[in-house]
Design a protein around this motif. Sequence first.
Motif, PDB file in Angstrom:
ATOM      1  N   HIS A 146     127.941  23.036  -1.868  1.00  0.00           N
ATOM      2  CA  HIS A 146     126.513  23.630  -2.337  1.00  0.00           C
ATOM      3  C   HIS A 146     125.970  22.808  -3.235  1.00  0.00           C
ATOM      4  CE1 HIS A 146     123.867  26.754  -4.127  1.00  0.00           C
ATOM      5  NE2 HIS A 146     124.336  27.405  -3.049  1.00  0.00           N
ATOM      6  N   PRO A 147     124.784  22.667  -3.382  1.00  0.00           N
ATOM      7  CA  PRO A 147     124.151  21.791  -4.358  1.00  0.00           C
ATOM      8  C   PRO A 147     124.318  22.175  -5.840  1.00  0.00           C
ATOM      9  CG  PRO A 147     122.599  22.203  -2.688  1.00  0.00           C
ATOM     10  CD  PRO A 147     123.715  23.066  -2.230  1.00  0.00           C
ATOM     11  N   ASP A 193     117.774  19.744  -3.314  1.00  0.00           N
ATOM     12  CA  ASP A 193     117.818  19.655  -1.847  1.00  0.00           C
ATOM     13  C   ASP A 193     116.824  20.569  -1.151  1.00  0.00           C
ATOM     14  OD1 ASP A 193     119.477  17.433  -1.974  1.00  0.00           O
ATOM     15  OD2 ASP A 193     121.105  18.959  -2.080  1.00  0.00           O
ATOM     16  N   CYS A 234     116.871  23.525  -7.311  1.00  0.00           N
ATOM     17  CA  CYS A 234     117.973  22.680  -6.396  1.00  0.00           C
ATOM     18  C   CYS A 234     117.073  21.458  -5.947  1.00  0.00           C
ATOM     19  CB  CYS A 234     118.089  23.515  -4.919  1.00  0.00           C
ATOM     20  SG  CYS A 234     119.076  22.588  -3.748  1.00  0.00           S
ATOM     21  N   LEU A 288     121.569  24.249   3.865  1.00  0.00           N
ATOM     22  CA  LEU A 288     122.246  23.108   4.350  1.00  0.00           C
ATOM     23  C   LEU A 288     123.432  23.027   5.248  1.00  0.00           C
ATOM     24  CD1 LEU A 288     122.237  20.846   1.166  1.00  0.00           C
ATOM     25  CD2 LEU A 288     120.568  20.373   2.928  1.00  0.00           C
ATOM     26  N   CYS A 315     124.299  28.478   1.599  1.00  0.00           N
ATOM     27  CA  CYS A 315     123.282  27.625   1.695  1.00  0.00           C
ATOM     28  C   CYS A 315     122.759  27.061   2.826  1.00  0.00           C
ATOM     29  CB  CYS A 315     123.898  26.228   0.848  1.00  0.00           C
ATOM     30  SG  CYS A 315     122.664  24.927   0.951  1.00  0.00           S
TER      31      CYS A 315
HETATM   32 FE1  SF4 Z   1     119.272  24.231  -2.298  1.00  0.00          FE
HETATM   33 FE2  SF4 Z   1     118.185  25.632  -0.277  1.00  0.00          FE
HETATM   34 FE3  SF4 Z   1     120.920  25.342  -0.210  1.00  0.00          FE
HETATM   35 FE4  SF4 Z   1     119.402  26.953  -1.957  1.00  0.00          FE
HETATM   36  S1  SF4 Z   1     119.614  27.102   0.184  1.00  0.00           S
HETATM   37  S2  SF4 Z   1     121.118  25.560  -2.562  1.00  0.00           S
HETATM   38  S3  SF4 Z   1     117.487  26.058  -2.141  1.00  0.00           S
HETATM   39  S4  SF4 Z   1     119.268  23.621  -0.207  1.00  0.00           S
END
Ligand code: SF4
Length: 342
Positions: free
Chosen positions: A248-249, A291, A289, A316, A314
């Motif tokens: 997770h970012p 990303d 974030c 991603l 997330c």
């Molecule tokens: Fe970042 Fe989107 Fe993941 Fe949230 S869902 S952590 S905004 S990449």
Amino acid sequence: MSAEPVLTVRDLRLWYGTPRGSVRAVDGVSLEIGAGQTLGLVGESGSGKSTLGRGILGLLPEGAKSDGEVLYKGRNLVGASHRELRRLRGPELGLIFQEPMTRLDPLMRIEDQFRETLEQHESKLTDAEIRRRSLDTLGRMGIPPTRFRQYPHEFSGGMRQRIMIALALVLRPSLLVADEPTTALDVIVEAQILRILADLKENFGTALLLITHNLGIVAEACDHVAVMYAGQIVEEGPARDVFAEPKHPYTRELLRSTISLDTRELHSIPGAPPNLITPPTGCHFHPRCPDIMRVCPAKDPIETRHDGDRRVLCWLHGPESEIPPGGGEPIERERIAVAEEA
Ligand code: SF4
């Protein structure tokens, strides 16, 4: 996690009213802790960690509401009576606070505080047994018997913290919630307390929820780690895997902002944790974030599982399909600039 967890939390929600609106402090949290396991709960201040710890033990402020399940050895504590919770607290459920003086009575000798605690919950113990058990537990914390008849003010802050831990442990609880137990203590006392907490697993098989903002402590003392942001668990898994390869970012940013001997440049996560009355739409982390994608502010992320025992909240990391489960608009994974949405 083990087959028979001591604690299973399922979709727990905790909220309370304020003049400005309802604060969603814990928003759909699920986790498990088995006997002899330590789960580290990390996140910035205001992420909901302490509210979650207290909510698990039924220690919420007046007027707070809860929904979901907190299963302690299979018994749901959400909705349990005050009487039952009081009966369980101490011999079954223990809590170590950040501030030792909030728990220790300044007017009572240490000996009398131990006596009162044991007499309240284990009325059949003889005087000799009470004394033996108290001194044995204090001894494990490095407090000599010669200090047994002293008052709290006669001890240093680190010793008071160890006495408070001993008071929580003398009843040998199956589940212990330790909320920032080493904050404001020097590194030597911190190391002692971490050793004590590690011994708990071997000596008592205690399931431990260790709440901290210090990732170094988690790396040293915890089997699993859960990362909390804006009332939600955004990533969870074995501590060594999460630290080696955060998914997770937010976890990645938290790890980057931790100072270690290898730190060359200080990093801080841009922005601040959100207000929990009106958290950001979609993924609550999206305004900060690096990303961020088009989908992030528009839709709540879907939790996905990885490598058997890891989970991440997330976009991603899934789902694989471009159409979310249950249908709806396609997931737009095109990257956008943080400033566009912040
Ligand atoms: Fe970042 Fe989107 Fe993941 Fe949230 S869902 S952590 S905004 S990449």
